[in-house]
Design a protein around this motif. Structure first.
Motif, PDB file in Angstrom:
ATOM      1  N   VAL A 168       0.815  -1.220   0.000  1.00 58.39           N
ATOM      2  CA  VAL A 168       0.000   0.000   0.000  1.00 58.39           C
ATOM      3  C   VAL A 168       0.848   1.269   0.000  1.00 58.39           C
ATOM      4  O   VAL A 168       0.674   2.134  -0.852  1.00 58.39           O
ATOM      5  CB  VAL A 168      -0.972  -0.004   1.204  1.00 58.39           C
ATOM      6  N   GLY A 169       1.774   1.395   0.962  1.00 57.72           N
ATOM      7  CA  GLY A 169       2.639   2.570   1.019  1.00 57.72           C
ATOM      8  C   GLY A 169       1.845   3.868   1.063  1.00 57.72           C
ATOM      9  O   GLY A 169       0.862   3.996   1.784  1.00 57.72           O
ATOM     10  N   GLN A 170       2.281   4.850   0.251  1.00 60.74           N
ATOM     11  CA  GLN A 170       1.645   6.162   0.273  1.00 60.74           C
ATOM     12  C   GLN A 170       0.237   6.159  -0.317  1.00 60.74           C
ATOM     13  O   GLN A 170      -0.486   7.155  -0.225  1.00 60.74           O
ATOM     14  CB  GLN A 170       2.521   7.174  -0.488  1.00 60.74           C
ATOM     15  N   LYS A 171      -0.170   5.049  -0.914  1.00 59.90           N
ATOM     16  CA  LYS A 171      -1.554   4.938  -1.403  1.00 59.90           C
ATOM     17  C   LYS A 171      -2.536   4.876  -0.231  1.00 59.90           C
ATOM     18  O   LYS A 171      -3.746   4.861  -0.430  1.00 59.90           O
ATOM     19  CB  LYS A 171      -1.720   3.680  -2.264  1.00 59.90           C
ATOM     20  N   ALA A 172      -2.008   4.852   0.992  1.00 59.76           N
ATOM     21  CA  ALA A 172      -2.870   4.885   2.181  1.00 59.76           C
ATOM     22  C   ALA A 172      -3.781   6.108   2.146  1.00 59.76           C
ATOM     23  O   ALA A 172      -4.908   6.071   2.640  1.00 59.76           O
ATOM     24  CB  ALA A 172      -2.016   4.890   3.452  1.00 59.76           C
ATOM     25  N   ALA A 173      -3.285   7.206   1.557  1.00 61.39           N
ATOM     26  CA  ALA A 173      -4.093   8.429   1.481  1.00 61.39           C
ATOM     27  C   ALA A 173      -5.361   8.200   0.666  1.00 61.39           C
ATOM     28  O   ALA A 173      -6.425   8.742   0.985  1.00 61.39           O
ATOM     29  CB  ALA A 173      -3.273   9.555   0.867  1.00 61.39           C
ATOM     30  N   LEU A 174      -5.260   7.377  -0.383  1.00 61.63           N
ATOM     31  CA  LEU A 174      -6.435   7.093  -1.212  1.00 61.63           C
ATOM     32  C   LEU A 174      -7.470   6.292  -0.430  1.00 61.63           C
ATOM     33  O   LEU A 174      -8.678   6.505  -0.579  1.00 61.63           O
ATOM     34  CB  LEU A 174      -6.021   6.337  -2.478  1.00 61.63           C
ATOM     35  N   LEU A 175      -6.999   5.363   0.401  1.00 63.53           N
ATOM     36  CA  LEU A 175      -7.913   4.586   1.235  1.00 63.53           C
ATOM     37  C   LEU A 175      -8.631   5.500   2.229  1.00 63.53           C
ATOM     38  O   LEU A 175      -9.843   5.394   2.445  1.00 63.53           O
ATOM     39  CB  LEU A 175      -7.150   3.503   1.999  1.00 63.53           C
ATOM     40  N   SER A 176      -7.869   6.413   2.826  1.00 61.03           N
ATOM     41  CA  SER A 176      -8.429   7.339   3.801  1.00 61.03           C
ATOM     42  C   SER A 176      -9.502   8.225   3.168  1.00 61.03           C
ATOM     43  O   SER A 176     -10.582   8.417   3.725  1.00 61.03           O
ATOM     44  CB  SER A 176      -7.307   8.204   4.387  1.00 61.03           C
ATOM     45  N   GLU A 177      -9.207   8.736   1.981  1.00 61.78           N
ATOM     46  CA  GLU A 177     -10.154   9.624   1.302  1.00 61.78           C
ATOM     47  C   GLU A 177     -11.400   8.863   0.839  1.00 61.78           C
ATOM     48  O   GLU A 177     -12.520   9.368   0.941  1.00 61.78           O
ATOM     49  CB  GLU A 177      -9.475  10.269   0.091  1.00 61.78           C
ATOM     50  N   ARG A 178     -11.194   7.659   0.330  1.00 57.84           N
ATOM     51  CA  ARG A 178     -12.314   6.904  -0.243  1.00 57.84           C
ATOM     52  C   ARG A 178     -13.310   6.472   0.832  1.00 57.84           C
ATOM     53  O   ARG A 178     -14.532   6.558   0.642  1.00 57.84           O
ATOM     54  CB  ARG A 178     -11.770   5.680  -0.980  1.00 57.84           C
ATOM     55  N   PHE A 179     -12.805   6.017   1.992  1.00 61.93           N
ATOM     56  CA  PHE A 179     -13.696   5.453   3.006  1.00 61.93           C
ATOM     57  C   PHE A 179     -13.978   6.397   4.173  1.00 61.93           C
ATOM     58  O   PHE A 179     -14.966   6.211   4.884  1.00 61.93           O
ATOM     59  CB  PHE A 179     -13.148   4.116   3.497  1.00 61.93           C
ATOM     60  N   GLY A 180     -13.120   7.381   4.384  1.00 56.33           N
ATOM     61  CA  GLY A 180     -13.412   8.434   5.363  1.00 56.33           C
ATOM     62  C   GLY A 180     -13.155   8.095   6.806  1.00 56.33           C
ATOM     63  O   GLY A 180     -12.701   8.945   7.568  1.00 56.33           O
ATOM     64  N   THR A 181     -13.457   6.864   7.218  1.00 58.58           N
ATOM     65  CA  THR A 181     -13.231   6.453   8.607  1.00 58.58           C
ATOM     66  C   THR A 181     -12.567   5.080   8.642  1.00 58.58           C
ATOM     67  O   THR A 181     -12.677   4.297   7.693  1.00 58.58           O
ATOM     68  CB  THR A 181     -14.556   6.360   9.396  1.00 58.58           C
ATOM     69  N   MET A 182     -11.919   4.792   9.762  1.00 56.33           N
ATOM     70  CA  MET A 182     -11.285   3.488   9.922  1.00 56.33           C
ATOM     71  C   MET A 182     -12.328   2.384   9.922  1.00 56.33           C
ATOM     72  O   MET A 182     -12.122   1.306   9.347  1.00 56.33           O
ATOM     73  CB  MET A 182     -10.467   3.453  11.215  1.00 56.33           C
ATOM     74  N   THR A 183     -13.473   2.642  10.541  1.00 55.54           N
ATOM     75  CA  THR A 183     -14.528   1.624  10.603  1.00 55.54           C
ATOM     76  C   THR A 183     -15.004   1.250   9.202  1.00 55.54           C
ATOM     77  O   THR A 183     -15.170   0.069   8.879  1.00 55.54           O
ATOM     78  CB  THR A 183     -15.709   2.131  11.445  1.00 55.54           C
ATOM     79  N   ALA A 184     -15.211   2.262   8.349  1.00 56.01           N
ATOM     80  CA  ALA A 184     -15.650   2.002   6.975  1.00 56.01           C
ATOM     81  C   ALA A 184     -14.585   1.235   6.207  1.00 56.01           C
ATOM     82  O   ALA A 184     -14.895   0.322   5.426  1.00 56.01           O
ATOM     83  CB  ALA A 184     -15.970   3.311   6.270  1.00 56.01           C
ATOM     84  N   LEU A 185     -13.322   1.587   6.430  1.00 53.28           N
ATOM     85  CA  LEU A 185     -12.228   0.889   5.755  1.00 53.28           C
ATOM     86  C   LEU A 185     -12.143  -0.562   6.217  1.00 53.28           C
ATOM     87  O   LEU A 185     -11.957  -1.478   5.403  1.00 53.28           O
ATOM     88  CB  LEU A 185     -10.911   1.609   6.045  1.00 53.28           C
TER      89      LEU A 185
END
Length: 313
Positions: A168-185
């Protein structure tokens, strides 16, 4: 003119193909004039047997896996003692939770003292526990606790990066933006993750697998209980870079690459790691190498940091 002291063997396919066994006499060379390489076996030792990599991690006993297309065997146990130190160093690093004062030597000190056994333990440290340790004084202990508490406010993207999910690396930002919360992710399926532009099958599977492991969920529960921010704080200022892809290369005069990438994303753009025909801009600093050359070959616009600053005014 140099003396070779060791040549590393880590690929079971290579070891099997060359039938390399413990105690063998081998021929080595410097491949590409640099890297020590075993060419062949001259003779086997007396009663040698073919070498096979272990099925279980020698540190924690968990089964090891070899992913398709890779040479390395990996232990996936997030609680493996042999991985603990490196995982913690990554967790506290600048691009991750960015905890000032928790560098490699201090982390090693706390691990050896039994104060930290997983990343969540960092958030239960108290100054009184730290002061008696070697090289620690009251002021430095208080500063460290303050830095730890400050890191709780970090954006979700930094925490996701800190977890060290493979591929994943720096693509973590895309996960954060797409799902918004840790629970959703945590509840996202493989198919949900595959909808993110820039995520392929390997990355999506790696994320889904990580959040399916009981050890991962237990760690995140502990981090939640410790008060870490579990939401995306990203603010999109405007969409001037919507649909535009930037590639960053070289050393920029004032920005860190991660800072420049964050600015691009705050204006609706995205960053990529390699130059292609789909790249719109290459932001180039000093010592820009092959990416700059490829951009020139493809006729892609190359900009300096000064030009970038003009674009974000």
């Amino acid at each position: 003119g140099s003396l070779i002291s060791r040549a590393t063997l880590h690929n079971q396919d290579f070891i099997t193909e060359k039938d390399i066994r413990i105690g063998d006499t081998v021929t080595i060379r410097k491949a590409g004039d640099i890297i020590p390489e075993v060419l062949n076996v001259v003779e086997h030792s007396g009663s040698s047997l073919p070498y096979v990599m272990p099925e279980f991690c020698p540190s924690c006993g968990a089964r090891v896996v070899r992913e398709e297309g890779e040479a390395a065997l990996r232990c996936l146990n997030t609680d493996c003692p042999a991985q603990l130190l490196r995982n913690l160093i990554h967790f506290c690093s600048r691009d991750a939770m960015d905890i000032e004062g928790l560098g490699e030597s201090n982390i090693e000190l706390f691990v050896n003292s039994g104060l930290i056994k997983n990343p969540a333990d960092i958030y239960h440290l108290e100054a009184e526990q730290i002061v008696p340790l070697e090289r620690m004084a009251e002021q430095s202990a208080n500063n460290l606790i303050a830095a730890i508490n400050e890191s709780k406010k970090n954006d979700l993207s930094k925490l996701v990066f800190a977890l060290g999910i493979r591929h994943v690396g720096q693509k973590a930002a895309l996960l954060s933006e797409r799902f918004g919360t840790m629970t959703a992710l945590m509840n996202a399926s493989y198919d949900d993750i595959m909808t993110i532009d820039g995520f392929g099958a390997i990355m999506a599977k790696s994320v889904a697998d990580y959040f399916n492991m009981p050890e991962s969920l237990e760690l995140i529960d502990k981090l939640m209980a410790a008060g870490l921010n579990m939401k995306s704080l990203k603010e999109v200022k405007d969409m001037r870079f919507a649909g535009k892809t930037f590639v960053l290369t070289g050393t920029l005069p004032t920005y860190k690459r991660s800072e420049a990438a964050g600015i691009i994303e705050s204006f609706g753009g995205k960053t990529a790691s390699s130059v292609s025909k789909k790249t719109d801009f290459v932001l180039a600093g000093e010592d820009a190498g092959s990416k700059l050359q490829k951009a020139n070959d493809l006729g892609i616009k190359v900009i300096s940091e000064d030009e970038f600053r003009e674009m974000i005014k």
